[in-house]
Design an enzyme around this catalytic site. Structure first.
Site, PDB file in Angstrom:
ATOM      1  N   ALA A   1       1.267  -0.693   0.392  1.00 23.77           N
ATOM      2  CA  ALA A   1      -0.005  -0.150   0.097  1.00 23.77           C
ATOM      3  C   ALA A   1       1.109   1.669  -0.274  1.00 23.77           C
ATOM      4  CB  ALA A   1      -0.776  -0.282   1.152  1.00 23.77           C
TER       5      ALA A   1
ATOM      6  N   GLY B   1       1.130  -5.961   0.968  1.00 22.80           N
ATOM      7  CA  GLY B   1       0.380  -5.393  -0.417  1.00 22.80           C
ATOM      8  C   GLY B   1       1.039  -6.076  -2.034  1.00 22.80           C
TER       9      GLY B   1
ATOM     10  N   GLU C   1       1.123  -9.769  -1.423  1.00 25.39           N
ATOM     11  CA  GLU C   1      -0.060 -10.039  -1.810  1.00 25.39           C
ATOM     12  C   GLU C   1      -0.618  -9.894  -2.813  1.00 25.39           C
ATOM     13  OE1 GLU C   1      -1.749  -7.179   1.300  1.00 25.39           O
ATOM     14  OE2 GLU C   1      -3.151  -8.880   1.993  1.00 25.39           O
TER      15      GLU C   1
ATOM     16  N   GLU D   1       2.169  -5.999   8.176  1.00 27.14           N
ATOM     17  CA  GLU D   1       1.131  -5.332   7.708  1.00 27.14           C
ATOM     18  C   GLU D   1       1.240  -4.916  10.251  1.00 27.14           C
ATOM     19  OE1 GLU D   1       1.261  -7.461   6.004  1.00 27.14           O
ATOM     20  OE2 GLU D   1      -0.462  -7.028   4.028  1.00 27.14           O
TER      21      GLU D   1
HETATM   22  N1  COA Z   1       4.177   3.789   0.399  1.00 30.72           N
HETATM   23  C1  COA Z   1       4.661   4.989  -0.211  1.00 30.72           C
HETATM   24  N2  COA Z   1       6.375   5.129  -0.566  1.00 30.72           N
HETATM   25  C2  COA Z   1       6.951   4.105  -0.170  1.00 30.72           C
HETATM   26  C3  COA Z   1       6.460   2.909   0.076  1.00 30.72           C
HETATM   27  C4  COA Z   1       5.197   2.483   0.541  1.00 30.72           C
HETATM   28  N3  COA Z   1       4.566   1.718   1.116  1.00 30.72           N
HETATM   29  N4  COA Z   1       7.567   2.390   0.236  1.00 30.72           N
HETATM   30  C5  COA Z   1       9.172   2.710  -0.296  1.00 30.72           C
HETATM   31  N5  COA Z   1       8.109   4.685  -0.066  1.00 30.72           N
HETATM   32  C6  COA Z   1       9.279   5.374  -1.122  1.00 30.72           C
HETATM   33  C7  COA Z   1      10.352   5.637  -0.303  1.00 30.72           C
HETATM   34  O1  COA Z   1       9.589   6.783   1.273  1.00 30.72           O
HETATM   35  C8  COA Z   1      11.206   6.505  -1.170  1.00 30.72           C
HETATM   36  O2  COA Z   1      10.385   7.677  -1.350  1.00 30.72           O
HETATM   37  P1  COA Z   1      11.576   8.610  -1.305  1.00 30.72           P
HETATM   38  O3  COA Z   1      12.497   8.970  -1.776  1.00 30.72           O
HETATM   39  O4  COA Z   1      10.471  10.273  -1.786  1.00 30.72           O
HETATM   40  O5  COA Z   1      11.736   8.865   0.859  1.00 30.72           O
HETATM   41  C9  COA Z   1      11.178   5.454  -1.913  1.00 30.72           C
HETATM   42  O6  COA Z   1      10.071   4.854  -1.667  1.00 30.72           O
HETATM   43  C10 COA Z   1      12.374   4.703  -1.650  1.00 30.72           C
HETATM   44  O7  COA Z   1      12.306   3.746  -1.239  1.00 30.72           O
HETATM   45  P2  COA Z   1      13.650   3.974   0.096  1.00 30.72           P
HETATM   46  O8  COA Z   1      13.281   3.003   1.544  1.00 30.72           O
HETATM   47  O9  COA Z   1      14.517   5.514   0.172  1.00 30.72           O
HETATM   48  O10 COA Z   1      14.340   2.893  -0.362  1.00 30.72           O
HETATM   49  P3  COA Z   1      15.258   1.991   0.127  1.00 30.72           P
HETATM   50  O11 COA Z   1      15.850   0.785  -1.136  1.00 30.72           O
HETATM   51  O12 COA Z   1      16.180   1.773   1.155  1.00 30.72           O
HETATM   52  O13 COA Z   1      13.379   0.887   0.899  1.00 30.72           O
HETATM   53  C11 COA Z   1      11.548  -0.935   0.703  1.00 30.72           C
HETATM   54  C12 COA Z   1      13.089   0.028   0.164  1.00 30.72           C
HETATM   55  C13 COA Z   1      10.120  -1.371  -0.173  1.00 30.72           C
HETATM   56  C14 COA Z   1      12.445  -1.785   1.979  1.00 30.72           C
HETATM   57  C15 COA Z   1      11.506   0.597   2.008  1.00 30.72           C
HETATM   58  O14 COA Z   1      10.338   1.684   1.681  1.00 30.72           O
HETATM   59  C16 COA Z   1      10.254  -0.176   3.184  1.00 30.72           C
HETATM   60  O15 COA Z   1      10.577  -1.005   3.715  1.00 30.72           O
HETATM   61  N6  COA Z   1       9.175   0.068   3.040  1.00 30.72           N
HETATM   62  C17 COA Z   1       7.937  -0.011   2.949  1.00 30.72           C
HETATM   63  C18 COA Z   1       7.473  -0.900   2.978  1.00 30.72           C
HETATM   64  C19 COA Z   1       5.867  -1.432   3.626  1.00 30.72           C
HETATM   65  O16 COA Z   1       6.338  -1.475   5.139  1.00 30.72           O
HETATM   66  N7  COA Z   1       4.839  -2.194   3.116  1.00 30.72           N
HETATM   67  C20 COA Z   1       3.716  -2.611   3.725  1.00 30.72           C
HETATM   68  C21 COA Z   1       2.539  -2.136   3.819  1.00 30.72           C
HETATM   69  S1  COA Z   1       1.290  -2.431   4.650  1.00 30.72           S
END
Ligand code: COA
Length: 260
Positions: A66, A111, A114, A134
């Site tokens: 999400a 998601g 998922e 989540e």
């Molecule tokens: N929603 C919105 N933006 C997201 C996102 C999400 N779920 N996941 C990552 N982003 C954004 C970050 O905020 C960042 O944006 P910015 O450059 O404007 O700060 C960009 O994507 C890159 O993410 P970043 O964390 O800097 O890269 P990374 O390679 O270090 O890590 C992930 C990538 C996906 C591992 C990490 O961002 C993450 O764990 N995200 C959360 C995912 C999560 O918990 N999802 C479950 C939702 S229920």
């Protein structure tokens, strides 16, 4: 503006769908979900479609789930609506009539995982990380994760992963049968295409019937599942491709299937 979901038709009826929002780890914004729904609708109307590969743009993420930034600005009503939209889109993916391969090229969280769980087969890059994270965010998987993961990996494994919100590396996900192959980042897409080709050379109606029979029967008692199998088998009986399969066997050549 770039398409949020890129659709490429490759050879042999293989559609390659790429979630294309790498600057936000391919997170599921409402706009991306609408784009994905439209793409799914469009490809499912294509009679030449044999298999689908779903992947993410860039090397970091398959899909970060999400869109948490968008979500932070939503009231409860909009949150419920958006969770339903994610669920509906993921179900539409699952209901595609042809086999779907997830090529998990990076993080698949919430998601994002998922989405992959609704595909028929999951392959992963050795750099991928997978998790239903989540509960660490004060919610539960809301787009099928609590239902599809136990069906794929077993109840105890799913409970442990959901309760801990643990992030798995690709090899561990393979040991748990969540993914069925792990490849180098460079090899992931070629391997997914190879698998898609291997399926695409079989009779299209048979592929569709096999998927329907498995999906319909898997949650039913065996006798009802066998009834479902009988019904789906029947859909192949009057096909030209069934006769072509028999003829090609007799003539010791490869069959030429047409999907009729
Ligand atoms: N929603 C919105 N933006 C997201 C996102 C999400 N779920 N996941 C990552 N982003 C954004 C970050 O905020 C960042 O944006 P910015 O450059 O404007 O700060 C960009 O994507 C890159 O993410 P970043 O964390 O800097 O890269 P990374 O390679 O270090 O890590 C992930 C990538 C996906 C591992 C990490 O961002 C993450 O764990 N995200 C959360 C995912 C999560 O918990 N999802 C479950 C939702 S229920």
């Amino acid at each position: 503006m770039e398409d949020l979901v890129e659709v490429k038709m490759l050879e042999e009826g293989i559609a390659l769908l790429t979630l294309n929002r790498p600057s936000a780890a391919n997170a599921l914004s409402r706009e991306l979900l609408h784009a994905l729904s439209r793409s799914l609708e469009k490809i499912s109307e294509d009679h030449s479609l044999r298999t689908v590969i779903l992947t993410g743009a860039g090397t970091k993420a398959f899909c970060a789930g999400a869109d948490l930034k968008e979500r932070a600005g939503m009231n409860e009503t909009d949150t419920v609506k958006t969770v339903a939209l994610i669920g509906k889109t993921i179900s539409a993916l699952e209901e595609l009539p042809v086999p779907v391969i997830a090529a998990i090229n990076g993080a698949a969280f919430g998601g994002g995982l998922e989405l992959a769980l609704a595909c028929d087969i999951r392959l992963a890059s050795e750099t991928a990380k997978l998790g239903l994270t989540e509960t660490s965010l004060g919610i539960i998987p809301g787009a099928g994760g609590t239902q599809r993961l136990p069906r794929i990996a077993g109840v105890a494994v799913a409970k442990e992963l959901i309760y801990t919100a643990r992030k798995l590396d690709a090899r561990t996900a393979q040991e748990l049968k969540i993914v069925s192959g792990v490849f180098s980042p460079e090899q992931l897409l070629p391997e997914a295409k190879q698998l898609a080709r291997e399926m695409s050379r079989n009779a299209p109606l048979a592929l569709r019937a096999a998927k329907s029979a498995i999906n319909e029967g898997v949650d039913l008692p065996l006798d009802q599942g066998l009834e479902a199998e009988k019904r789906w088998y029947q859909t192949t009986i009057s096909s030209n491709d069934r006769l072509e399969g028999l003829k090609a066997f007799k003539e010791k050549r490869k069959p030429m299937f047409t999907g009729n």
